[in-house]
Design a protein around this motif. Structure first.
Motif, PDB file in Angstrom:
ATOM      1  N   ARG A  13      43.231   0.110-113.804  1.00 35.81           N
ATOM      2  CA  ARG A  13      41.924   0.112-114.354  1.00 35.81           C
ATOM      3  C   ARG A  13      41.071   1.290-113.966  1.00 35.81           C
ATOM      4  N   ALA A  51      39.720  -4.841-105.102  1.00 32.57           N
ATOM      5  CA  ALA A  51      40.867  -5.850-105.590  1.00 32.57           C
ATOM      6  C   ALA A  51      42.172  -5.167-105.134  1.00 32.57           C
ATOM      7  N   ALA A  52      42.237  -3.832-105.387  1.00 33.80           N
ATOM      8  CA  ALA A  52      43.589  -3.279-105.266  1.00 33.80           C
ATOM      9  C   ALA A  52      44.004  -3.211-103.803  1.00 33.80           C
ATOM     10  N   LEU A  92      47.689  -8.261-109.262  1.00 31.41           N
ATOM     11  CA  LEU A  92      46.293  -7.965-108.916  1.00 31.41           C
ATOM     12  C   LEU A  92      46.227  -6.311-108.452  1.00 31.41           C
ATOM     13  N   TYR A 120      34.652  -3.645-107.799  1.00 33.85           N
ATOM     14  CA  TYR A 120      35.731  -4.500-107.958  1.00 33.85           C
ATOM     15  C   TYR A 120      37.149  -4.124-107.720  1.00 33.85           C
ATOM     16  N   ASP A 121      37.472  -3.166-108.742  1.00 32.54           N
ATOM     17  CA  ASP A 121      39.017  -2.859-108.921  1.00 32.54           C
ATOM     18  C   ASP A 121      39.320  -2.030-107.747  1.00 32.54           C
ATOM     19  N   THR A 176      47.000  -4.201-111.656  1.00 31.31           N
ATOM     20  CA  THR A 176      45.903  -4.163-112.706  1.00 31.31           C
ATOM     21  C   THR A 176      44.880  -3.348-112.266  1.00 31.31           C
ATOM     22  N   SER A 177      44.587  -3.472-111.128  1.00 27.60           N
ATOM     23  CA  SER A 177      43.466  -2.899-110.554  1.00 27.60           C
ATOM     24  C   SER A 177      43.539  -1.320-110.661  1.00 27.60           C
ATOM     25  N   SER A 227      33.985  -8.008-103.821  1.00 25.08           N
ATOM     26  CA  SER A 227      34.235  -6.680-103.273  1.00 25.08           C
ATOM     27  C   SER A 227      34.748  -6.922-101.840  1.00 25.08           C
ATOM     28  N   PRO A 258      40.635 -11.275-111.820  1.00 29.70           N
ATOM     29  CA  PRO A 258      40.142 -10.735-112.933  1.00 29.70           C
ATOM     30  C   PRO A 258      39.880 -11.656-114.011  1.00 29.70           C
TER      31      PRO A 258
END
Length: 411
Positions: free
Chosen positions: A30, A391-392, A23, A387-388, A26-27, A331, A358
């Motif tokens: 992005r 999420a990171a 996660l 979100y990203d 991927t974040s 978030s 995701p």
């Protein structure tokens, strides 16, 4: 009226289908694809750690410290921290009403100093603090303070809260002191003076801190956020703040939540009147999740309140379990990801996280277009609201016993 949360009535607890580090990776990929570092920035892109690439630089700095071997698009995280803190930001100036997390004039040199370890950058960061601290307020019976924050006709340009106010500046001082240990002799005097300024501020009377004329209680704009920054920056202050924390614990509802705000102070002896609302928020910025996250950090410094704090945490987790699967985009600020971090390691935390991967976000949006709508005011680099980035950070800390919130109690 539309509910703010998804009913937590699943037939069984959800589980993660991949490792949290996936996660995280991927974040980050992005973020780099959608909001890469730039060579120049406009004023509208510069809002300190709260919004913009300065906050993303700080996120990558954290990741480089925890996972120095991790590579994103072929480069270590520190490479991207340096890339995001670079870029021409023009002449940055301190603006009235903003000296907190959203202040680029403070945040940019602060993060730059954390990356370079250069005391020249530290001195640049500290230069505006005499103006931020200002003169200590004078309190007399003939000089009442209005609910607008004006005292005896003199307007204070800065609030006390976290996002735009002096508590945010205090967090930034602590941040620099943490990442640049050699800066401590330079930073400490401003910590002392700024702390005194916050403690001496009385907006609206009765020792209150107001933001935009309202007495907020939550982590982003209210008392618990200010108190948390004071104690984490200077732990010996805790005994002086015990009565403030007791007052906040008294305001917890029976269902475990806290009101977003309280009414102006009543006459002496009348007690505190809670502003009742039809719908109270259950998220980090306002409500139980922010209080629980704060109390978990404050608990060691208030041994006399240990049992009260533990009971409040238990009730806050209960209301978050029932009402914390929020319909807004996942978030840290006002979504599932921030709420997940208040639970102890185990099935409850994983249940929240599993709904915010995701794949699950895409699946939920496909089934119901009204769910997980963005709630970041049209911005795409808000560390706590997009979100990203959220999420990171969650992927980085979600396996820790006591995960912290970046920009709040992470240092």
């Amino acid at each position: 009226m539309e509910q703010r949360h998804i009913p937590n009535d699943f037939s069984s607890l959800l589980t993660l289908s991949s490792e949290p580090e996936q996660l995280l990776l991927t974040s980050l990929q992005r973020i780099l694809n959608t909001s890469p570092p730039q060579s120049t920035y406009t004023k509208s892109q510069l809002h300190g750690l709260f919004t913009g690439h300065t906050g993303i630089a700080y996120l990558f700095l954290h990741i480089s410290s925890s996972l120095p071997q991790l590579r994103i698009h072929g480069y270590p995280a520190i490479h991207w921290a340096r890339a995001y803190i670079s870029g021409d930001r023009g002449r940055l100036a301190l603006e009235p009403g903003n000296c907190g997390l959203a202040c680029e004039r403070l945040a940019h040199p602060a993060v730059r100093a954390c990356i370079t370890k250069d005391l020249k950058d530290v001195r640049d960061f500290l230069a505006p603090f005499p103006d931020i601290i200002g003169p200590l307020p004078r309190h007399t019976a003939t000089r009442p303070t209005s609910s607008t924050g004006k005292q005896g006709g003199e307007s204070d340009p800065f609030p006390s809260e976290l996002v735009y106010g002096r508590a945010g500046a205090l967090y930034l001082l602590r941040l620099v002191r943490h990442w640049v240990p050699t800066s401590a002799p330079l930073v400490e005097r401003y910590v002392v003076h700024l702390t005194d300024r916050i403690l001496a501020t009385d907006d609206g009377g009765a020792g209150n801190w107001l933001w935009s004329g309202t007495h907020y209680l939550g982590a982003a704009h209210g008392d618990i956020g200010i108190l948390t920054q004071l104690v984490l920056t200077t732990p010996p202050l805790a005994p002086r703040l015990t009565h403030r924390l007791e007052r906040l614990l008294d305001l917890q509802f029976e269902d475990g939540n806290w009101p977003s705000s309280v009414q102006p102070p009543p006459p002496p002896g009348a007690g505190t009147t809670v502003k009742k609302k039809k719908k109270e928020l259950v998220q980090w910025c306002h409500g139980a999740p922010g209080f629980v996250l704060s109390l978990l950090s404050l608990r060691p410094f208030f041994p006399s309140l240990k049992h009260r704090i533990d009971a409040a945490i238990e009730k806050g987790r209960a209301i978050t379990w029932d009402h914390g699967l929020l319909r807004k985009e996942p978030s840290l600020c006002h979504g599932i990801l921030g709420n997940a971090l208040i639970f102890p390691p185990g099935p409850e935390r994983e249940h929240f996280l599993a709904l915010a991967t995701p794949d699950k976000v895409t699946e939920a949006r496909r089934a119901d277009p009204s769910i997980f709508r963005p709630a970041s005011y049209g911005k795409d680099t808000m560390l706590l609201m997009n979100y990203d980035p959220s999420a990171a950070w969650t992927g980085l800390v979600c396996e820790r016993k006591l995960p912290k919130m970046i920009l709040y109690n992470d240092i």
